[in-house]
Structures are given as structure tokens and as C-alpha cells.
Design an enzyme around this catalytic site. Structure first.
Site, PDB file in Angstrom:
ATOM      1  N   HIS A  20       0.810  -1.219   0.000  1.00  0.00           N
ATOM      2  CA  HIS A  20       0.000   0.000   0.000  1.00  0.00           C
ATOM      3  C   HIS A  20       0.852   1.283   0.000  1.00  0.00           C
ATOM      4  CE1 HIS A  20       0.380   0.117   4.381  1.00  0.00           C
ATOM      5  NE2 HIS A  20      -0.538  -0.797   4.608  1.00  0.00           N
ATOM      6  N   HIS A  24      -6.222  -8.890  14.360  1.00  0.00           N
ATOM      7  CA  HIS A  24      -6.156  -7.631  13.620  1.00  0.00           C
ATOM      8  C   HIS A  24      -6.965  -7.787  12.337  1.00  0.00           C
ATOM      9  CE1 HIS A  24      -4.653  -4.012  11.908  1.00  0.00           C
ATOM     10  NE2 HIS A  24      -3.552  -4.440  11.374  1.00  0.00           N
ATOM     11  N   GLU A  41      -6.839  -5.787   9.529  1.00  0.00           N
ATOM     12  CA  GLU A  41      -6.307  -5.325   8.244  1.00  0.00           C
ATOM     13  C   GLU A  41      -6.225  -6.541   7.320  1.00  0.00           C
ATOM     14  OE1 GLU A  41      -2.812  -2.804   8.442  1.00  0.00           O
ATOM     15  OE2 GLU A  41      -3.154  -2.109   6.391  1.00  0.00           O
ATOM     16  N   ASP A  72      -4.382  -7.903   5.140  1.00  0.00           N
ATOM     17  CA  ASP A  72      -3.255  -8.821   4.941  1.00  0.00           C
ATOM     18  C   ASP A  72      -3.298  -9.955   5.974  1.00  0.00           C
ATOM     19  OD1 ASP A  72      -2.713  -6.647   6.657  1.00  0.00           O
ATOM     20  OD2 ASP A  72      -0.557  -6.910   6.514  1.00  0.00           O
ATOM     21  N   HIS A  81      -1.624  -1.356  15.569  1.00  0.00           N
ATOM     22  CA  HIS A  81      -1.635   0.020  15.079  1.00  0.00           C
ATOM     23  C   HIS A  81      -3.011   0.428  14.542  1.00  0.00           C
ATOM     24  CE1 HIS A  81      -1.253  -0.751  10.552  1.00  0.00           C
ATOM     25  NE2 HIS A  81      -1.371  -1.958  11.068  1.00  0.00           N
ATOM     26  N   ASP A  85       0.879  -7.177  14.132  1.00  0.00           N
ATOM     27  CA  ASP A  85       1.897  -6.394  13.418  1.00  0.00           C
ATOM     28  C   ASP A  85       3.076  -5.977  14.311  1.00  0.00           C
ATOM     29  OD1 ASP A  85       0.884  -6.315  10.804  1.00  0.00           O
ATOM     30  OD2 ASP A  85      -0.452  -4.663  11.262  1.00  0.00           O
ATOM     31  N   TYR A 127      10.136  -0.870   9.481  1.00  0.00           N
ATOM     32  CA  TYR A 127       8.737  -1.134   9.823  1.00  0.00           C
ATOM     33  C   TYR A 127       8.246  -0.134  10.883  1.00  0.00           C
ATOM     34  CZ  TYR A 127       4.695  -4.187  10.474  1.00  0.00           C
ATOM     35  OH  TYR A 127       3.430  -4.705  10.518  1.00  0.00           O
ATOM     36  N   HIS A 179       4.315 -10.561  10.607  1.00  0.00           N
ATOM     37  CA  HIS A 179       5.210 -10.399   9.452  1.00  0.00           C
ATOM     38  C   HIS A 179       6.642 -10.690   9.890  1.00  0.00           C
ATOM     39  CE1 HIS A 179       2.200  -8.253   7.026  1.00  0.00           C
ATOM     40  NE2 HIS A 179       1.985  -7.432   8.036  1.00  0.00           N
TER      41      HIS A 179
HETATM   42 FE1  FEO Z   1      -1.824  -3.796   9.987  1.00  0.00          FE
HETATM   43 FE2  FEO Z   1       0.066  -6.318   8.626  1.00  0.00          FE
HETATM   44  O1  FEO Z   1      -1.466  -5.276   8.891  1.00  0.00           O
END
Ligand code: FEO
Length: 401
Positions: free
Chosen positions: A24, A78, A80, A82, A145, A164, A192, A225
Site C-alpha cells: 500500500h 487484527h 487489516e 493482509d 496500530h 503487526d 517497519y 510479518h
Molecule cells: Fe496492519 Fe500487517 O497489517
């Protein structure tokens, strides 16, 4: 596609995205991973999913251990996409699944999916869920986040699944922190943090203190991640605390752009002055550098010099864009200045200084400005400006020792 055991009965069933270079808008030169975990207990639990295009990879890994249909518990750390992007595919297969999320997580999930018929329970910090032998405990981490964010702690295994937080965009097949080059890993953590977590330093400190107060023993941190911290989870916690406390290298990053090379020449004069003052410096031309790389390099050093030509009485567009990104990230504990060339009315340097001041950074004024093209005298002025700025950085940096 094999699942990989990270603790007895707990398996990584995620995906490695070797090829993603634009996350993104944030460049990911090392790719990334979408980590998620299957806990094999009396009740089988899936913690997070993967980006939707990798859902088949996830299901293949799960099938190494069990039929996906047998999953009864889904933990949504989370929302989001991904990590949450494949929940509908999981729910479709698992008739008996109950999902657990924070209240904000549930609300967000209902916006992303048609959740009619989904069994979603909400949880708060301290709530626990017994799977059989293993106990999950939830810790809300709002705005770390996203508002929905939470972590899941597996008590018997001293494992913190941290979504994350503590992650890195770092595709690798080896999974653990002790199996990758440490310098690359540290750079990935800083990258990051700088691009995603910089605005949340205060919250990060408070949350780490809360985790310590809860008395959780943690011997592994598994983010969503990058590598899993099995050998040295303290390392990433300490890196986060350092960054949240404003730790930076004594040095300067010059971030500039140029139209007809005048501001570029000025940057060389400034750089010479900085180097002769004995200070480390790096130079970044914005048109040649991805924004997230410029942000990361800014975050590493105590001092920032912004070089901008004046275009139509305002900053050059790429410089304005950089400062706009930076403003959103709410940096602190940095000292900044500006320089640049102008043709007639000027205005670019003035505007850059105003924006830097609006961020409440320590700002050195006035800037260094040159009409049209730097001559020998202007070069000397730039050199002196560089020396003076380096001295200010040194003095400012000493406050953090
Ligand atoms: Fe906040 Fe890896 O998504």
C-alpha cells in the site's frame, strides 16, 4: 506446503510473499510474510489468516495437520486485510467455528464482510480461552496500530502472538530470528517501525509496561510479518523501547530535490561542512528514492536537512510530499533545518521551515538560500551552514545521552 512447528502443538501455517515490492505505497524490497498459526489442541484454533491471494497456501499447510473443517476457534488479532482477508473462506469451510475479536475488531469485520450467521465473540484484555491443554489470553492493543488490534498470549508456551507489532517486512523461509543476518533484521525492524509505528511511541511504551505489569513470561514473540523471535525476543522489545524513547544515531540525513541542479550543488557544500565537522551524513534525492526509504533513513539519525528549490513560491512537490508523510508520522526528538535555491520571489525554504516547526521539531533558523545558482561565495556560505548545523545536532544529541 508444510506447516512448521514453532512450539509443541503450535504451527506456522502462513505464506511467504517473495515478490511484493509495494505494500500500500510502502516499498518492501525484501518482500514480506503473512504469519498465522494453528494451535492443535482439543479445540483447534487458527490465529489470524493470510492475505487473500495466499489463502490456498494457508489451507494446504493446515491440511498437513488436520482438515480445515475441524477448526473450531478463530482468533482475529487484527482486521487489516493482509491478516483478516481470508476469514470468510475459513468460516465457509468451518461450520462450527467461533471467532474471537475485540469489540472494534467485530465492528470492522462487519464492514469488511457479510458476517450474517458468523459467531463472533468479543474479548477484552485479561479474558482467557481454554482450548484443552493450552490457554489463550487476550491483550487489547488499540492503535497498535489499528483500533481493533490485540495480541494473543499462549500461557503454557510463553508465546506472544503479537500481530503487526515487532514485525518486519522480510520474506525468508527460515522463520526464526537467529537464522537470518542480524544487520538485515535490525534494518527491517527500523523500517517497519519508522513507516508504521512512529506515531505511536507513547502507546508502545505504555503497552510494554502493561505487559510487564501483567507479569507475562515471554520466551517467544511471533509477529504477523517477518521472523519469529525465539532466541532473543528482548532484542526487539528493547529496540522498540529505544525508538519510542527517541533513540537515534548522531548524524544527519540531507533529503532534497532539485530542478536545475542548484539545490543539489548546495547540498554538496552543506555536506562538506558537515563532514569536516566530523559528523556522519547521508544524502537522499527524493526523485530517485522511494518515500518509505527516505522516512526510514530520516528516523535513523538525529538531524534532518531538507533541500528544496522554490517552485511557484512554494516547496518543490516531492519535498512537500515527503514532509506531508513525515507530518502524519508525528516524529519527535529530531532537529531540522532547510536550504534551497530560488529564482525571484523565494518561498520554498520558508515554507519547509514552517512545516518542520508545525511538527514541533527543534528547528534551526534561518535556512540557507541562494538566488539562481551557487557561486564560490555561496558555496562557502553553504559549507559554514553545514558546519553550524552539525554543531547544533551534536549539542542537541547530547541531551539524549
Ligand atoms: Fe496492519 Fe500487517 O497489517
Amino acid at each position: 506446503m508444510k506447516a512448521k512447528q514453532i512450539k509443541p502443538g503450535i504451527y506456522w501455517v502462513g505464506a511467504i510473499d517473495w515478490n511484493v515490492r509495494d505494500f500500500h505505497g510502502y516499498v518492501t524490497p525484501r518482500g514480506t510474510t503473512y504469519n498465522n498459526f494453528l494451535i492443535m489442541d482439543r479445540k483447534i484454533a487458527l490465529v489470524d489468516t493470510v492475505k487473500r491471494e495466499f489463502a490456498d497456501v494457508m489451507f494446504d499447510r493446515i491440511r498437513c495437520l488436520t482438515e480445515p473443517e475441524k477448526i473450531e476457534v478463530g482468533i482475529i488479532n487484527h482486521i487489516e486485510l493482509d491478516h483478516a482477508g481470508s476469514w470468510d473462506l475459513v468460516v465457509e469451510r468451518c461450520e462450527n467455528i467461533t471467532l474471537y475479536a475485540t469489540e472494534r475488531g467485530k465492528q470492522g469485520l462487519e464492514r469488511h464482510f457479510d458476517t450474517t450467521g458468523w459467531d463472533i465473540q468479543t474479548v477484552k484484555t485479561g479474558d482467557t480461552l481454554k482450548l484443552g491443554e493450552k490457554t489463550l489470553m487476550f491483550i487489547e492493543t488499540p492503535m497498535l496500530h489499528w483500533p481493533d488490534s490485540m495480541m494473543t498470549y499462549v500461557k503454557e508456551d510463553r508465546l506472544l502472538i503479537s500481530q503487526d507489532a515487532f514485525g518486519q517486512h522480510f520474506a525468508q523461509a527460515v522463520l526464526f530470528d537467529d537464522l537470518v543476518p542480524q544487520e538485515t533484521l535490525e534494518d527491517a525492524v527500523i523500517d517497519y517501525y519508522a513507516n508504521i509505528l512512529m506515531p505511536f511511541g507513547r502507546l508502545i511504551k505504555a503497552k510494554i509496561a502493561e505487559l510487564q505489569k501483567l507479569g507475562l513470561e515471554i520466551d517467544m514473540i511471533a509477529p504477523d510479518h517477518g521472523v519469529i523471535w525465539r532466541k532473543n525476543p528482548e532484542k526487539v522489545i528493547n529496540m522498540y523501547l529505544d525508538m519510542a524513547n527517541g533513540k537515534a544515531e548522531e548524524g544527519i540525513v540531507i533529503v532534497y530535490d532539485t530542478m536545475w541542479h542548484s539545490t543539489e550543488k548546495m547540498s554538496r557544500a552543506v555536506l562538506d561542512g558537515i563532514l569536516d565537522e566530523g559528523m556522519y551524513a547521508e544524502v537522499i534525492k527524493l526523485r530517485e528514492t522511494p518515500m518509505s526509504v527516505a522516512i526510514k533513513q530520516f528516523w535513523k539519525y538525529r538531524g534532518l536537512l531538507v533541500g528544496t528549490p522554490t517552485l511557484n513560491n512554494v516547496m518543490f512537490p516531492t519535498v512537500a510530499e515527503f514532509l506531508q508523510h513525515l507530518r502524519g508520522l508525528r516524529p519527535s526528538n529530531r532537529i531540522a533545518g532547510a536550504f534551497g535555491s530560488y529564482g525571484w520571489g523565494g518561498g520554498g525554504v520558508r515554507e519547509a521551515l514552517q512545516v518542520l516547526k508545525s511538527m514541533k521539531l527543534e528547528v534551526v533558523e534561518p535556512g540557507y538560500e541562494v538566488n539562481y545558482r551557487p557561486d564560490k561565495k555561496d558555496y562557502e556560505q553553504g559549507y559554514d551552514f553545514g558546519r553550524m548545523f552539525a554543531q547544533k545536532v551534536r549539542e542537541y544529541h547530547s541531551r539524549f545521552k
